[in-house]
Design a protein around this motif. Structure first.
Motif, PDB file in Angstrom:
ATOM      1  N   GLU A 112       0.830  -1.207   0.000  1.00 30.63           N
ATOM      2  CA  GLU A 112       0.000   0.000   0.000  1.00 30.63           C
ATOM      3  C   GLU A 112       0.863   1.254   0.000  1.00 30.63           C
ATOM      4  O   GLU A 112       0.575   2.227  -0.723  1.00 30.63           O
ATOM      5  CB  GLU A 112      -0.923  -0.015   1.211  1.00 30.63           C
ATOM      6  N   PHE A 113       1.915   1.236   0.795  1.00 33.12           N
ATOM      7  CA  PHE A 113       2.826   2.380   0.857  1.00 33.12           C
ATOM      8  C   PHE A 113       3.495   2.613  -0.493  1.00 33.12           C
ATOM      9  O   PHE A 113       3.565   3.749  -0.992  1.00 33.12           O
ATOM     10  CB  PHE A 113       3.876   2.123   1.947  1.00 33.12           C
ATOM     11  N   THR A 114       3.962   1.531  -1.121  1.00 37.09           N
ATOM     12  CA  THR A 114       4.616   1.632  -2.423  1.00 37.09           C
ATOM     13  C   THR A 114       3.656   2.155  -3.487  1.00 37.09           C
ATOM     14  O   THR A 114       4.025   2.982  -4.328  1.00 37.09           O
ATOM     15  CB  THR A 114       5.165   0.259  -2.847  1.00 37.09           C
ATOM     16  N   ALA A 115       2.410   1.685  -3.441  1.00 35.31           N
ATOM     17  CA  ALA A 115       1.409   2.137  -4.416  1.00 35.31           C
ATOM     18  C   ALA A 115       1.225   3.636  -4.340  1.00 35.31           C
ATOM     19  O   ALA A 115       1.093   4.320  -5.366  1.00 35.31           O
ATOM     20  CB  ALA A 115       0.081   1.426  -4.171  1.00 35.31           C
ATOM     21  N   GLY A 116       1.220   4.183  -3.130  1.00 35.10           N
ATOM     22  CA  GLY A 116       1.067   5.619  -2.979  1.00 35.10           C
ATOM     23  C   GLY A 116       2.239   6.392  -3.545  1.00 35.10           C
ATOM     24  O   GLY A 116       2.066   7.472  -4.131  1.00 35.10           O
ATOM     25  N   LEU A 117       3.446   5.852  -3.407  1.00 38.03           N
ATOM     26  CA  LEU A 117       4.640   6.546  -3.896  1.00 38.03           C
ATOM     27  C   LEU A 117       4.751   6.528  -5.418  1.00 38.03           C
ATOM     28  O   LEU A 117       5.226   7.495  -6.024  1.00 38.03           O
ATOM     29  CB  LEU A 117       5.894   5.913  -3.287  1.00 38.03           C
ATOM     30  N   VAL A 118       4.345   5.423  -6.050  1.00 40.11           N
ATOM     31  CA  VAL A 118       4.522   5.304  -7.500  1.00 40.11           C
ATOM     32  C   VAL A 118       3.313   5.806  -8.277  1.00 40.11           C
ATOM     33  O   VAL A 118       3.346   5.820  -9.514  1.00 40.11           O
ATOM     34  CB  VAL A 118       4.819   3.840  -7.899  1.00 40.11           C
ATOM     35  N   ALA A 119       2.273   6.243  -7.574  1.00 40.66           N
ATOM     36  CA  ALA A 119       1.041   6.651  -8.265  1.00 40.66           C
ATOM     37  C   ALA A 119       1.296   7.739  -9.294  1.00 40.66           C
ATOM     38  O   ALA A 119       0.722   7.714 -10.394  1.00 40.66           O
ATOM     39  CB  ALA A 119       0.002   7.109  -7.246  1.00 40.66           C
ATOM     40  N   GLY A 120       2.136   8.708  -8.955  1.00 38.11           N
ATOM     41  CA  GLY A 120       2.391   9.806  -9.873  1.00 38.11           C
ATOM     42  C   GLY A 120       3.679   9.674 -10.647  1.00 38.11           C
ATOM     43  O   GLY A 120       4.134  10.637 -11.269  1.00 38.11           O
ATOM     44  N   SER A 121       4.279   8.492 -10.636  1.00 35.26           N
ATOM     45  CA  SER A 121       5.563   8.304 -11.309  1.00 35.26           C
ATOM     46  C   SER A 121       5.406   8.368 -12.826  1.00 35.26           C
ATOM     47  O   SER A 121       4.457   7.832 -13.383  1.00 35.26           O
ATOM     48  CB  SER A 121       6.153   6.946 -10.916  1.00 35.26           C
TER      49      SER A 121
END
Length: 241
Positions: free
Chosen positions: A121-130
Motif C-alpha cells: 500500500e505504501f509503495t502504491a502511494g509513492l509510485v502513483a504519480g511516477s
C-alpha cells in the motif's frame, strides 16, 4: 508486535478443529504460550461436549465447516477461520455467524505478511504519480500437495495492490515445489531495475502463533467480521507511542 495476554488465571481457552500440520502447530503454540486446549477434533467428527472454549480455531478443511458453524452458533463462541478455500455459501454463513460473535477470516496469519501488505500500500502511494509506471507481479510457492492455487494469500496480495494503486498486477505465478511452508513475493519492475518484497515462512509455528494471537484478540472483540489486518492494525495501534 504485542500479543494479547493468554497466561495466568484468565488464560485463553481454545478449541481446535483440525489435526493436520497447522492444527498440531496450534496445539504446540498453546502449550508454549500458556493457553488451555479445551478440545481438539478432526474434520470427520468426534466433537467434544465438555467445557466450552473462549474461541474456536478452525484449521481443518471445508468439509468440517458445517460442524464448526453449528458449534459456534449453539455456544456463541468466537471463531478464527483459517480455512481459505471455502465456497461462497460458506463465507456467507460465516457472515451470519458474525452477527452474534467475532469471526476472524484468517487468509494469512503471519505478522510479516501483514507488513508485506502494508508495504504494498505504501509503495502504491509513492509510485502513483511516477512518470515510469511499474509492472507489478505476484509469485507464490508452496510445497507439492497444496490444493489451492493460486493461494488465497497470493490473490489477497494482488487485490491489495490493485485496490491501493488502481492498477491490476500483470501476473500471478504459482509454484508447487520445495520445502515448507510458503513464499509470497511482490515484484515491481521498471526498465533496468526491479524491487522485490518477499515473505518466506519456514515453520508452521509462525501461522500457529498468528492463530493464537487472533484467538486472544477475538475473545474480547464484539460481534462482526474481522481479518488479520484488523487484528494486527489494532494490536500495533495499542503499542504505538
Amino acid at each position: 508486535m504485542p500479543m494479547p495476554e493468554v497466561h495466568g488465571p484468565g488464560a485463553l481457552r481454545v478449541g481446535i478443529v483440525g489435526r493436520g500440520r497447522l492444527g498440531g502447530a496450534v496445539r504446540e503454540a498453546c502449550r508454549t504460550e500458556g493457553a488451555a486446549v479445551v478440545f481438539t477434533v478432526g474434520r470427520n467428527g468426534g466433537w467434544h461436549t465438555g467445557p466450552v472454549p473462549d474461541v474456536v480455531i478452525d484449521a481443518s478443511a471445508p468439509a468440517a465447516h458445517q460442524d464448526v458453524l453449528d458449534y459456534c452458533t449453539a455456544h456463541r463462541v468466537p471463531l478464527v477461520a483459517c480455512v481459505s478455500d471455502l465456497a461462497e455459501a460458506q463465507w456467507a454463513a460465516l457472515g451470519r455467524l458474525a452477527e452474534t460473535v467475532a469471526v476472524v477470516r484468517a487468509t494469512n496469519l503471519s505478522f510479516a505478511h501483514y507488513l508485506q501488505s502494508r508495504i504494498a500500500e505504501f509503495t502504491a502511494g509513492l509510485v502513483a504519480g511516477s512518470p515510469r509506471p511499474a509492472s507489478t507481479t505476484v509469485r507464490e510457492r508452496h510445497p507439492q500437495g497444496k490444493a489451492h492455487r493460486p493461494s488465497a494469500t497470493a490473490l489477497a496480495l494482488a487485490e491489495t495492490w490493485t485496490r491501493a494503486s488502481g492498477r491490476p498486477v500483470e501476473d500471478i505465478a504459482d509454484e508447487r515445489a520445495g520445502l515448507p511452508v510458503s513464499e509470497h513475493e511482490l515484484t515491481h519492475s521498471w526498465t533496468g531495475e526491479s524491487l522485490h518484497v518477499r515473505h518466506h515462512v519456514a515453520s508452521w509455528a509462525v501461522p500457529a502463533l498468528g492463530a493464537l494471537t487472533a484467538a486472544a484478540w477475538a475473545r474480547s472483540a464484539g460481534p462482526g467480521t474481522a481479518t488479520m489486518r484488523t487484528v494486527y492494525d489494532d494490536l500495533t495501534a495499542r503499542s504505538s507511542p
